[in-house]
Write a protein that holds these residues in place. Structure first.
Motif, short mmCIF file in Angstrom:
data_model
loop_
_atom_site.label_atom_id
_atom_site.label_comp_id
_atom_site.label_asym_id
_atom_site.label_seq_id
_atom_site.Cartn_x
_atom_site.Cartn_y
_atom_site.Cartn_z
N GLU A 120 0.84 -1.20 0.00
CA GLU A 120 0.00 0.00 0.00
C GLU A 120 0.88 1.25 0.00
OE1 GLU A 120 -3.54 -0.66 2.94
OE2 GLU A 120 -1.77 -1.72 3.64
N GLY A 121 0.32 2.33 -0.50
CA GLY A 121 1.06 3.58 -0.50
C GLY A 121 2.09 3.63 -1.61
N SER B 73 8.11 3.86 -6.39
CA SER B 73 8.33 5.14 -5.71
C SER B 73 9.81 5.38 -5.43
CB SER B 73 7.44 5.30 -4.49
OG SER B 73 7.98 4.60 -3.41
N LYS C 113 12.94 3.80 -0.40
CA LYS C 113 11.81 2.90 -0.16
C LYS C 113 11.38 2.28 -1.48
CE LYS C 113 9.95 5.76 3.57
NZ LYS C 113 8.92 6.73 3.89
N THR C 114 10.75 1.11 -1.40
CA THR C 114 10.15 0.53 -2.58
C THR C 114 8.83 -0.13 -2.20
OG1 THR C 114 10.34 -1.15 -4.30
CG2 THR C 114 11.61 -1.53 -2.31
N TYR D 282 14.37 -0.52 0.22
CA TYR D 282 13.78 -1.62 0.99
C TYR D 282 12.26 -1.53 0.97
CZ TYR D 282 18.49 -2.65 2.28
OH TYR D 282 19.81 -2.99 2.20
N PRO D 283 11.60 -2.71 0.87
CA PRO D 283 10.14 -2.71 0.79
C PRO D 283 9.51 -2.06 2.02
CG PRO D 283 11.02 -4.90 0.35
CD PRO D 283 12.16 -4.06 0.83
N THR D 284 8.69 -1.11 1.80
CA THR D 284 8.02 -0.38 2.87
C THR D 284 6.62 -0.05 2.43
OG1 THR D 284 10.06 0.90 2.77
CG2 THR D 284 8.56 1.40 4.58
N LYS D 285 5.69 -0.14 3.35
CA LYS D 285 4.38 0.48 3.11
C LYS D 285 4.61 1.98 3.10
CE LYS D 285 0.73 -2.33 5.06
NZ LYS D 285 -0.34 -2.33 6.04
N GLU D 286 3.68 2.70 2.52
CA GLU D 286 3.76 4.16 2.61
C GLU D 286 4.97 4.70 1.87
OE1 GLU D 286 3.35 6.74 6.31
OE2 GLU D 286 2.70 4.77 7.02
N ALA D 287 5.48 3.98 0.87
CA ALA D 287 6.67 4.46 0.16
C ALA D 287 6.39 5.82 -0.47
CB ALA D 287 7.10 3.46 -0.90
N MET D 288 5.15 6.05 -0.83
CA MET D 288 4.77 7.33 -1.43
C MET D 288 3.93 8.14 -0.45
SD MET D 288 5.78 8.37 -4.26
CE MET D 288 5.60 9.94 -5.09
N GLY D 289 4.02 7.80 0.84
CA GLY D 289 3.24 8.52 1.85
C GLY D 289 1.84 7.94 1.96
N THR E 146 -1.30 7.66 0.71
CA THR E 146 -1.92 8.01 -0.58
C THR E 146 -3.43 8.22 -0.46
OG1 THR E 146 -1.92 5.65 -1.04
CG2 THR E 146 -0.21 6.95 -2.08
N GLU F 222 -4.62 -1.09 -5.23
CA GLU F 222 -3.78 -0.49 -4.19
C GLU F 222 -3.46 -1.49 -3.09
OE1 GLU F 222 -2.50 2.32 -4.66
OE2 GLU F 222 -1.55 2.36 -2.69
N SER F 223 -3.96 -2.72 -3.16
CA SER F 223 -3.92 -3.69 -2.06
C SER F 223 -4.48 -3.07 -0.79
CB SER F 223 -2.49 -4.21 -1.78
OG SER F 223 -1.73 -4.30 -2.93
N PHE G 17 -4.72 4.52 2.67
CA PHE G 17 -4.06 4.34 1.39
C PHE G 17 -4.99 4.29 0.20
CE2 PHE G 17 -1.26 2.51 4.60
CZ PHE G 17 -0.15 3.31 4.39
#
Lengths: 299, 81
Positions: A15-16, A54, A58-59, B7-14, B16, B43-44, B58
């Protein structure tokens, strides 16, 4: 066939992410990665998928992903596969995830090379029929009559057929799918994972800003493409061609396809089509079905 | 060799969810749990719980879930300021 409620719950597209609202790529990638699982290494050329991840550090993709130059998706997949093989890690799936620009046009020679060398990988082309990421330019996959910023009176040429080119390499598995049929897509990705050798898959991915339709209609558009026969879903396995879902009836002639106008008129990119253009598109589609009907009877 | 790794992160683009203009609202009384919304969410952002659970942090408000729901259990409501 697996039911929708039984698809794995793991998410590899987080997500995000930076995808546009209603993006077909993330729908497709979610389903494909659910089928391939976490032991997958993905390689992504310049495309929307590179943007969706993104920004550093982060990815949004939760599988190891290599971002590579536009023409090099299949070439880098060959390298990854060779490195994995040298380390004895033959249980890892290598996935090249490219758009139609990176497959039909810019990445074609690398793709052809990898298919010919028998690289053990899955190449997935998500086909949105244009260079969406750079602002909607024509590609080899743009259909006749479609508006893009470089064909603003409508494209004068027909699209090429990359799945046919892939089949001409005599590879073990070629499949086309649609995001509107997720269980079919899941099954095909799962099957591709089990087969050794090069696998080519193509997924129709209707792009809301590029095709000029409302973002809530992404899946509907992918479904209509199949139901009107504008997109055919099939599998080519060991020389045998089989059709899936509504495409089966359309190709065999037992199912009346929906009028292709239904699909064309929902899209702003076909707004300038004349009656002759529509007739030409219909003739071309009929020719295509006839070609595939004969081809599926060959073996 | 040094290379850049993300690195895989939620919120990579804030978050949303701030992009959203229309908010999908699930009417649980109509939901038949076919999970079409879940499988098609780009968006999962829909979780499988007792009922589909929409993550409003999100959800970008594209409306694919509402469009694909076979029983129209998801309503798109304009966000209020």
């Amino acid at each position: 066939m697996v039911a929708i409620k039984d698809l794995p719950e793991e998410e590899y597209v987080l997500e995000g992410n930076a995808a546009c609202p209603g993006c077909p790529i993330t729908i497709a990638l979610r389903t494909v990665l659910k089928a391939l699982g976490k032991d997958t290494i993905m390689t992504v050329p310049a495309s929307c998928s590179a943007v969706i991840q993104s920004l550093y550090p982060k990815t949004s993709f939760a599988v190891p992903t290599l971002n590579i130059a536009f023409e090099a998706a299949a070439a880098s997949a060959s390298g990854i596969e060779a490195a994995l093989h040298a380390q004895g890690k033959d249980d890892v799936t290598v996935l090249a995830w490219a758009g139609d620009g990176g497959s039909y046009d810019i990445g074609l020679q690398a793709l052809s090379g990898a298919l010919e060398r028998g690289t053990n990988f899955i190449y997935v082309c998500y086909n949105n029929q244009m260079y969406s990421n750079t602002g909607v330019q024509r590609s080899g996959a743009t259909p006749y009559g479609a508006w893009t910023t470089t064909t603003w009176t409508g494209k004068k040429e027909r699209q090429k057929n990359l799945a046919e080119i892939a089949m001409a390499h005599n590879i073990p598995y070629v499949a086309t799918a649609s995001i509107a049929y997720p269980t079919d897509l899941y099954r095909k990705a799962k099957k591709a994972k089990e087969i050794k050798g090069p696998k080519y898959m193509e997924i129709i991915a209707p792009c809301p800003p590029g095709w000029r339709f409302d973002m809530s209609k992404t899946v509907e558009m992918a479904k209509l493409a199949v139901e009107t026969g504008a997109w055919l879903m099939y599998e080519f396995e060991n020389g045998k061609l089989t059709f899936n879902g509504p495409s089966k009836g359309i190709v065999e002639g037992s199912r009346e396809p929906k009028p292709v106008e239904d699909w064309l008129k929902m899209q702003g990119r076909f707004r300038n089509l004349t009656e002759e253009d529509i007739q030409k598109i219909k003739r071309d589609l009929k020719e295509g079905w006839e070609f595939y009907r004969k081809k599926s009877q060959l073996f | 060799m040094k290379t850049t790794i993300s690195y895989p992160t939620k919120e990579a683009m804030g978050k949303t969810g701030s992009w959203r203009v229309f908010r999908p609202v699930l009417h649980e009384d109509k939901c038949i749990k076919c999970w079409m919304c879940w499988v098609f969410c780009p968006e999962s952002a829909i979780r499988k719980e007792e009922f589909p659970k929409i993550d409003y942090d999100f959800c970008k408000g594209c409306g694919v879930c509402a469009n694909e729901c076979p029983v129209n259990a998801i309503e798109m409501r304009r966000e209020e300021k």
